[in-house]
Motif scaffolding. Structure first.
Motif: not given
Lengths: 239, 239
Positions: A31-32, A35, A38-39, A44
């Motif tokens: 996942p980036s 993502q 969020r996950k 960040e």
DNA sequence: CGTCGACCGCTGGAGCCCCAACTTTGCGAG
DNA sequence: CTCGCAAAGTTGGGGCTCCAGCGGTCGACG
């Protein structure tokens, strides 16, 4: 312990788990950053740091503009048996035996020993030597970088034609190599090295210092630099 | 090349230069993040990243609450000659010869081989083995971590009293070790390892897989983990 | 005069944002 | 149906800020 584990570790451990378990097979996209935030409900910075750590462990690889992927690792490791006697092509013979095409370029030039090499060869710092740099590739991909220092008196033999091993070349001079000493440690690659070997950020290298001795005199020394994550060095010897 | 070197590299290179030149001797304090941002006119991120890189190269060490300092590195490297014949105390004999006190603790327990070790010893995964973990210290400081796997049948000999080398122990069983194969690569330490060896963040380890062979059968295998920045492994052998 | 505690500075974790460079994708024109 | 191009997504470098935890210093107080 266990006061408060860093947040990013949670992410690292979860993804590592999935890779090791095989839930994320080689080549699978990770996942980036967006993502992951969020996950895992992290910032960040943490997501980024997690990806960085995994990449430096060699588990994933980041491709700019595309994403991070579980690393494909053709099981080259441990196939490469390092033979001592075929300098200056260590590890190359085995690759060839396995059908890989190994190519290399090199060039020699006269240099003065300098403090470090002088110590290794037990000479004074202004001793005239011949330095030869080799860059080996398998199927076009950089494999290892070797820098060899020889006494100038032996260098003339070392022409394009003469790809014989150091040991047989020396023998032609009446010098019998009696011992090889190698010293290996790990370190961060120098800029030249990451360039030449096309290393990803965070990848460490194995640095092998190899010295050939004739009796109690060192006659040649070389520095061999190998990406630590892709290859390993194998020593095999009779007891 | 030379499109636009990352900003932090300028800082790294300047400080590295000063350390190598000796302008910053071991123990000297490195300017703090705030000072670096002012001195080099870079953002805090770059200053931080520079310190991080230097720390991971082992040139400096960060102490929380105090600052970063040029690392003291007692020149242990290359003094440690690794001898093959004195398992399970590789590298230890030399340190002792130099007057260092080397201590270790270990404990053995019965385990099943598991997939990886089974492959190395050419057994099936549920084969009964004895696993022994060693933690070596010099002058109290952790030095290396070794995990050895032996066939259960040889383990009984392996008591507190019996500190003989594997080779002589085996010989007593009528088994003659004929070859040692070692394979070394570099990687990020596992959490257990950084704990046991008290590793700073970002330091890589040398991981040596060593297997003792008797004829064409592997009889013992071990994993040896060494801080890559403090020590090196030296192999010496006759040609 | 000596001891102890408050304060300041430093590291390391974390969050959020901006931008350049690069890939992939999907859409629209030919 | 194909080609080309623009938009969207992604990495990696960089900036700024906040905060917890630790260490050293120095001044106030006993």
């Amino acid at each position: 312990m266990a006061t408060s584990d860093p947040v990013y570790l949670r992410v690292v451990e979860d993804i590592r788990r999935q890779i090791i378990d095989g839930a994320l097979p080689p080549g699978a996209p990770i996942p980036s950053r967006a993502q992951l935030t969020r996950k895992y409900q992290v910032g960040e910075t943490a997501a980024r740091h997690a990806l960085r750590v995994l990449a430096s462990e060699g588990l994933i690889i980041g491709r700019v503009g595309s994403g991070h992927y579980v690393r494909e690792r053709p099981d080259l490791t441990s196939l490469h048996r390092w033979r001592f006697l075929d300098h200056p092509t260590p590890l190359v013979a085995d690759l060839q035996a396995q059908g890989s095409r190994v190519t290399w370029d090199w060039h020699s030039e006269p240099v003065e020993a300098g403090p470090e090499i002088a110590k290794r060869l037990r000479l004074n710092e202004s001793a005239p030597l011949t330095r030869t740099r080799y860059l080996y590739r398998t199927d076009g991909k950089p494999l290892q970088l070797a820098t060899s220092y020889e006494l100038r008196e032996f260098a003339p033999l070392h022409t394009d034609e003469d790809r014989r091993s150091l040991i047989s070349r020396m023998f032609a001079y009446g010098i019998k190599i009696t011992e090889v000493v190698e010293s290996v440690h790990t370190r961060v690659p120098r800029p030249v090295e990451s360039d030449a070997l096309a290393l990803a950020a965070g990848v460490h290298v194995l640095h092998v210092e190899r010295t050939h001795w004739a009796g109690d005199r060192p006659v040649e020394t070389s520095d061999i630099v190998i990406p630590g994550d892709r290859f390993r060095v194998t020593y095999s010897m009779p007891v």
